[in-house]
Design an enzyme around this catalytic site. Structure first.
Site, PDB file in Angstrom:
ATOM      1  N   LYS A   1      -8.665  -9.370 -17.171  1.00 30.36           N
ATOM      2  CA  LYS A   1      -8.078  -9.213 -18.500  1.00 30.36           C
ATOM      3  C   LYS A   1      -9.187  -9.154 -19.547  1.00 30.36           C
ATOM      4  CE  LYS A   1      -4.233 -12.204 -17.064  1.00 30.36           C
ATOM      5  NZ  LYS A   1      -3.533 -13.488 -17.300  1.00 30.36           N
TER       6      LYS A   1
ATOM      7  N   LEU B   1       1.383  -5.557 -14.048  1.00 31.59           N
ATOM      8  CA  LEU B   1       0.089  -4.924 -14.252  1.00 31.59           C
ATOM      9  C   LEU B   1      -0.056  -3.658 -13.418  1.00 31.59           C
ATOM     10  CD1 LEU B   1      -2.251  -8.064 -14.117  1.00 31.59           C
ATOM     11  CD2 LEU B   1      -1.300  -6.948 -16.136  1.00 31.59           C
TER      12      LEU B   1
ATOM     13  N   CYS C   1      28.219   5.624  18.074  1.00 36.70           N
ATOM     14  CA  CYS C   1      27.028   4.856  18.431  1.00 36.70           C
ATOM     15  C   CYS C   1      27.121   3.479  17.778  1.00 36.70           C
ATOM     16  CB  CYS C   1      25.764   5.581  17.952  1.00 36.70           C
ATOM     17  SG  CYS C   1      24.240   4.661  18.241  1.00 36.70           S
TER      18      CYS C   1
ATOM     19  N   LYS D   1      -5.109 -13.384  -8.097  1.00 38.53           N
ATOM     20  CA  LYS D   1      -3.722 -12.932  -8.233  1.00 38.53           C
ATOM     21  C   LYS D   1      -2.879 -13.706  -7.220  1.00 38.53           C
ATOM     22  CE  LYS D   1      -0.859  -8.768  -8.348  1.00 38.53           C
ATOM     23  NZ  LYS D   1       0.160  -9.230  -7.399  1.00 38.53           N
TER      24      LYS D   1
ATOM     25  N   GLU E   1       3.038 -18.485 -11.969  1.00 37.68           N
ATOM     26  CA  GLU E   1       3.443 -18.135 -10.609  1.00 37.68           C
ATOM     27  C   GLU E   1       3.753 -19.424  -9.850  1.00 37.68           C
ATOM     28  OE1 GLU E   1       3.512 -14.378  -8.224  1.00 37.68           O
ATOM     29  OE2 GLU E   1       3.161 -14.809 -10.348  1.00 37.68           O
TER      30      GLU E   1
ATOM     31  N   SER F   1       0.828  -1.205   0.000  1.00 37.58           N
ATOM     32  CA  SER F   1       0.000   0.000   0.000  1.00 37.58           C
ATOM     33  C   SER F   1       0.864   1.258   0.000  1.00 37.58           C
ATOM     34  CB  SER F   1      -0.924  -0.011   1.215  1.00 37.58           C
ATOM     35  OG  SER F   1      -1.635   1.198   1.309  1.00 37.58           O
ATOM     36  N   ASP F   2       1.889   1.294   0.870  1.00 36.24           N
ATOM     37  CA  ASP F   2       2.772   2.462   0.915  1.00 36.24           C
ATOM     38  C   ASP F   2       3.562   2.603  -0.378  1.00 36.24           C
ATOM     39  OD1 ASP F   2       3.579   2.359   4.463  1.00 36.24           O
ATOM     40  OD2 ASP F   2       2.063   3.488   3.368  1.00 36.24           O
TER      41      ASP F   2
ATOM     42  N   CYS G   1      19.990  10.410  16.683  1.00 30.12           N
ATOM     43  CA  CYS G   1      21.085  10.284  17.643  1.00 30.12           C
ATOM     44  C   CYS G   1      22.280  11.034  17.086  1.00 30.12           C
ATOM     45  CB  CYS G   1      21.417   8.805  17.848  1.00 30.12           C
ATOM     46  SG  CYS G   1      23.023   8.522  18.619  1.00 30.12           S
TER      47      CYS G   1
END
Length: 678
Positions: A300, A97, A442, A124, A182, A48-49, A436
């Site tokens: 399709k 796609l 670190c 899918k 797939e 989604s992101d 930081c």
């Protein structure tokens, strides 16, 4: 940066130089995420992101076409090819796609086609895309998607999959046929495999997709043969002229089934959009009960001639669309919030959760992104929360459920000191990022910086993995990058699980990395916000490390891909005495940086001042390499063909750019003629 940090920047008020740098940074980030997802099968952000960021990049470039990055995710599918298998060029590009996320968007796709159409509908599958080539009906080789142009030859592993035909079930096979599908592992087989892995190897796969992809990339096909992988076919790629193509997509799938391929038993032919909605409703409700994971539905256009008429974009077919399911959400409880430190010192809060099953995986950690997000969502230790997980990514806490909040729930505050080194934590420009200030002092930053330094696109020390870096830092054997080149056999064999052969392989890999290109070295030293593209641009502009060290802000901002933010980061880097000391130590221990090869003739009469477009794939050149070469001899390389284009350099599998060039009468140069002109 995180997706939320990209979204939080007010890009609409940025100056042009800053906007260009922001677009380049976003494109670099998406390229890296694409590589992690498609090549390494180790995504770190949700689908989604990624999709939201991709759309943001599209919108920004549409509004500012002069800032379109070269060879970005806008032009590519997937990531780069992983070393270790023979690389095979696809005879026909493996595209992907376009995605939609709602029925409204799916309706828009349907309505754009000015015909009364049938749609072939199918699940899918969430697995590894594969292309299998048959010659005269017999299995020839199998290739992964790779970057869409070329992939990894994994024939021996694919041949072990029980339902992959080694010979087509037909008396009249075509001379050549490429079948695509797939490779998956069903849910029950995944659970059984993980039980075995936990018992015998003390590790497990995160999900069925990773298990399938990891299995196909194993070097020992005997091990692969023991895993119950399965191929589901969804179409064909390249085919010879003697192949009689069916008239519809549905008939094509039936033909593949008659050849011996497994196709989904949940395929459906929708005669109108009302039936599309019914199929969507049915599959959404049946999804959890399916034997295998699916992450969406594919639609399709059924008529093959209409498919050909509608055609393709650079990324994939315009006659098909993928509907992506929303991410799965469940309820859990925040047991604690810890703060992690990244390579650049960025402090990221992570929720420790009461273990809960999400998408077939037990989740006990979730990202909280940043302190501003925690306060905005009012998330407290002890809260009941909604957790979302999409794909193989760190889950996120979506929201708290304050109606269930206990009286002793603790408000989360940003610490004032680093949880690892106790250095002061500072806010950056009043944004959501806290860092930081410990830098190399670190241990957390040191570890992540060293992991970056040895990574494939940096110094490429392939035998020195992340876990070994952590061991070496914890044992105080390395602190700065140059320390890697001081390691010896005795130190390595003294570490847990490091045998003599493994230790020698690490040392050989370190030795092999001692002559990096200038671009790799610039990328490796980890200047903030400097990605691959920026590193290449800096290396080509300055030509040597000495010139780069002396770079002035005014000169930097004139370089492609370098805006004011990045220019400031570079100047600040070279003003830090510790950074200078680290780089000088490299040179002292014998690191020989290879400067870019200068073209003998700075300008070439065939290309100087000419506007050039590159299309297709090339046998002797990478797209980035060819672009840089043409620029170095005075050409202006653009991404689209117009009346102002002087020539189009054309490789294999050229698409619409070649067609448009021919329509406009633009000169077309094939690869065979290119060497003579150069």
């Amino acid at each position: 940066m995180t997706p939320n940090e990209f979204f939080s920047i007010k890009y609409h008020i940025l100056a042009k130089a800053e906007l260009k740098a922001y677009i380049d940074k976003l494109a670099d980030y998406l390229s890296q995420q694409s590589y992690l997802y498609h090549t390494l099968d180790k995504p770190i952000i949700s689908d989604s992101d990624y999709d939201k960021l991709f759309r943001l990049l599209q919108d920004l470039v549409n509004d500012n076409p002069q800032f379109k990055p070269i060879n970005s995710v806008l032009d590519r599918v997937g990531g780069e090819v992983l070393a270790g298998f023979e690389t095979i060029k696809h005879k026909k590009k493996m595209t992907s796609l376009a995605n939609v996320f709602s029925l409204e968007e799916l309706r828009d796709f349907y309505d754009k086609i000015e015909y009364d159409i049938e749609l072939e509908c199918e699940p899918k599958m969430d697995g590894l895309a594969i292309s299998i080539f048959y010659k005269n009906g017999k299995f020839d080789y199998a290739v992964t998607r790779g970057d869409g142009i070329q992939g990894e030859k994994v024939s021996e592993n694919v041949k072990t999959i029980r339902n992959v035909p080694l010979k087509l079930n037909t008396s009249n096979p075509p001379e050549e046929l490429e079948v695509r599908g797939e490779i998956i592992l069903d849910k029950q087989s995944f659970l059984s495999l993980n039980e075995y892995m936990q018992t015998h190897e003390n590790k497990t796969f995160a999900n069925p997709r990773n298990a399938a992809a990891g299995s196909i990339r194993m070097l020992d096909s005997k091990v692969v043969a023991k895993r119950p992988l399965k191929l589901y076919s969804y179409g064909i790629g390249y085919f010879s002229k003697d192949f009689v193509y069916p008239e519809t997509q549905f008939e094509l799938m039936q033909l593949l089934q008659s050849f011996g391929f497994t196709i989904s038993d949940n395929m459906f032919l929708a005669k109108n959009f009302s039936e599309v909605e019914e199929y969507h409703h049915k599959m959404s409700h049946q999804r959890a009960d399916l034997a295998y994971d699916i992450d969406g539905l594919v639609f399709k256009i059924n008529n093959i001639k209409l498919q050909d008429t509608i055609g393709y974009t650079a990324r994939g077919p315009k006659w098909a669309i993928a509907y992506k399911f929303p991410a799965e959400e469940v309820e859990s409880e925040v047991l604690n919030v810890e703060f992690q430190v990244g390579r650049t010192g960025a402090i990221t809060p992570v929720a420790r959760l009461k273990p809960v099953a999400v998408g077939g995986v037990i989740v006990s950690n979730a990202t909280l992104h940043n302190i501003n997000e925690i306060k905005r969502k009012d998330i407290r230790v002890g809260d009941r929360v909604i957790v979302r997980r999409a794909g193989d990514v760190i889950p996120e806490v979506v929201k708290s459920l304050p109606q269930y909040r206990k009286s002793d729930a603790q408000i989360v505050e940003m610490p004032t000191n680093c949880p690892v080194c106790d250095s002061k934590i500072e806010n950056v420009n009043d944004q959501a990022i806290y860092r930081c200030t410990g830098g190399w002092h670190c241990q957390a930053q040191t570890t992540e910086r060293l992991k970056h330094f040895v990574s494939r696109k940096a110094m490429d020390i392939d035998k020195l993995g992340a876990k070994l870096i952590e061991q070496l830092v914890a044992a105080n054997l390395i602190k700065y990058p140059a320390d890697i080149y001081k390691l010896n056999f005795e130190q390595l064999t003294g570490l847990e699980r490091m045998a003599a052969k493994s230790s020698q392989n690490v040392l050989d890999s370190i030795t092999k990395s001692k002559e990096p290109s200038l671009a790799r070295f610039i990328f490796a030293i980890g200047i903030k916000d400097i990605g691959e593209v920026s590193s290449d641009a800096l290396a080509n502009h300055f030509g040597s490390l000495e010139s780069f060290r002396d770079a002035k802000f005014e000169e930097l901002i004139e370089i492609n891909y370098i805006g004011e933010i990045i220019a400031n980061n570079i100047v600040s880097f070279w003003h830090d005495s510790l950074n200078i000391k680290i780089v000088e130590e490299f040179l002292a221990i014998g690191i020989k940086i290879q400067n870019p090869v200068k073209v003998e003739h700075a300008y070439n009469e065939s290309f100087t001042g000419k506007t050039v477009v590159i299309t297709g794939s090339f046998e002797n050149y990478g797209r980035t390499e060819l672009t840089q070469l043409l620029k170095s001899i005075g050409a202006k390389v653009t991404s689209s063909v117009s009346k102002k284009t002087d020539m189009v350099i054309c490789g294999d599998n050229a698409g619409s750019k070649l067609t448009k060039a021919q329509e406009l009468g633009v000169e077309v140069i094939l690869e065979d003629n290119l060497k003579d002109l150069l």
